[in-house]
Scaffold this active site. Structure first.
Site, PDB file in Angstrom:
ATOM      1  N   GLU A  68      -9.289   6.197  -6.171  1.00 52.38           N
ATOM      2  CA  GLU A  68      -9.359   7.585  -5.719  1.00 52.38           C
ATOM      3  C   GLU A  68     -10.145   8.545  -6.608  1.00 52.38           C
ATOM      4  O   GLU A  68      -9.597   9.542  -7.086  1.00 52.38           O
ATOM      5  CB  GLU A  68      -7.932   8.127  -5.513  1.00 52.38           C
ATOM      6  CG  GLU A  68      -7.185   7.435  -4.404  1.00 52.38           C
ATOM      7  CD  GLU A  68      -5.842   8.076  -4.094  1.00 52.38           C
ATOM      8  OE1 GLU A  68      -5.429   9.000  -4.836  1.00 52.38           O
ATOM      9  OE2 GLU A  68      -5.212   7.668  -3.102  1.00 52.38           O
TER      10      GLU A  68
ATOM     11  N   GLU B 186      -4.303   1.823   0.119  1.00 53.91           N
ATOM     12  CA  GLU B 186      -3.010   2.505   0.024  1.00 53.91           C
ATOM     13  C   GLU B 186      -2.661   3.138   1.359  1.00 53.91           C
ATOM     14  O   GLU B 186      -3.506   3.756   2.004  1.00 53.91           O
ATOM     15  CB  GLU B 186      -3.034   3.615  -1.038  1.00 53.91           C
ATOM     16  CG  GLU B 186      -3.085   3.140  -2.470  1.00 53.91           C
ATOM     17  CD  GLU B 186      -2.962   4.308  -3.456  1.00 53.91           C
ATOM     18  OE1 GLU B 186      -2.492   5.395  -3.033  1.00 53.91           O
ATOM     19  OE2 GLU B 186      -3.339   4.129  -4.630  1.00 53.91           O
TER      20      GLU B 186
END
Length: 340
Positions: A151, A263
């Site tokens: 991320e 995720e």
């Protein structure tokens, strides 16, 4: 299995096989601690055999393994720490012993301590150096996948693309043919992939990934709560999350590319559970585009009250496990390779 056909990564499976290659879980713990090396067993921990065995017995075949760049490479541009590398190796071998693949995940959000990737303090070449060193340690192991970065969130898309391409070039120059997972910026959200932000538009920029080995997939993340952060216990955007995956699937089709959901997660709220099943079903219905997924999260130290927690309780499985397994279906699973 995965192979090259006309320069494109394709899925080959036996007759009657259905669905994506990989279904698994993030096992959290080794990324714990902020801006400090920490002490193993006190500040951070790698997965225990009990936890690994539990998910293997539930049919998971891949683990995304978060860890901290700073611990593995205490000084930028210099060798990896032998002690930390040994801990990582032991965790990898434990997971592999249960016939699961491993996604190596430097869980750093585009930072090294407080230095942001793409700045003079943390140039792209430092990121490439890290991956050159790490990839050599695990080169050409069919069970090991390289997840470039968890991320990255406030680096401009063009700067992130340049850093990712330099890391990929370094990995390939070192001889590693492993599958590489490439995220976008702005937390690499699936539903926001084609939206414009101050850091740019992933959908406009990330099609420029260059892999000399032609063995990569795009990693995205997606949650179902009100702000897609995965930090709330209700899931009012479950429908939007599924629609986001479907839009991203279309983007993958247009770019002749593959995706991996690194995720996703939700609480035991009914809307969350239904959304989790629907998300898995959306990927299972498009195996030409999706390689698989890893749920966030489990872990021996994962907080008991954390809403997305899928670590079993003393009384047994959490309801989120049943929700994601329901989405998989019962057809024969494809046998997939990550090397070509």
């Amino acid at each position: 299995m995965l192979s090259i056909l006309g320069g494109t990564l394709v899925l080959q499976s036996s007759a009657g096989a259905a669905g994506v290659c990989f279904h698994g879980v993030n096992i959290s713990g080794a990324e714990y601690g902020v801006d400090t090396a920490g002490v193993y067993g006190t500040n951070y921990v790698y997965p225990s055999e009990k936890t690994v065995r539990y998910f293997a017995e539930k049919g998971m075949n891949i683990v995304r393994l978060p860890f901290r760049w700073e611990r593995l490479q205490p000084v930028l541009g210099e060798r990896l720490d032998t002690g930390e590398l040994d801990l990582l190796r032991k965790a990898v071998e434990l997971i592999r012993s249960y016939k699961m693949k491993v996604v190596l995940d430097p869980h750093n959000f585009g930072y090294y301590h407080k230095k942001r990737l793409g700045t003079a303090d943390l140039p792209a070449r430092a990121f490439a150096d890290f991956w050159i060193r790490l990839s050599i340690e695990f080169a050409n192991d069919d069970d090991i996948i390289f997840g470039l970065m968890n991320e990255p969130f406030d680096i401009h898309a063009t700067d992130w693309l340049s850093a990712a391409n330099q890391a990929i070039a370094g990995i390939r120059a070192g001889g590693a043919r492993n599958l590489i997972l490439v995220p976008g910026t702005h937390w690499s959200g699936a539903s926001s992939w084609e939206q414009e932000f101050p850091v740019g538009v992933n959908g406009d920029v990330m099609g420029g990934v260059k892999d000399p080995g032609n063995n990569f997939a795009y990693e995205v993340h997606q949650y179902l709560d009100e702000d897609s952060s995965g930090t709330h216990d209700t899931c009012p955007k479950a429908k939007e999350a599924v629609e986001g995956l479907e839009r991203f699937t279309q983007w993958l089709k247009r770019h002749d590319a593959r995706g991996f959901l690194g995720e996703f997660g939700g609480s035991k709220d009914k809307a969350c559970l239904a959304g989790l099943t629907a998300m898995v079903e959306a990927m299972e219905s498009a195996p030409e585009q999706w390689l698989g997924w890893t749920y966030w999260a489990a872990g021996d130290w994962w907080p008991e009250t954390e809403g997305n927690n899928i670590q079993p309780t003393a009384s047994g499985d959490r309801p989120q496990l049943a929700a994601i397994l329901e989405g998989i279906g019962t057809g024969e699973r494809p046998s997939c390779s990550t090397l070509h």
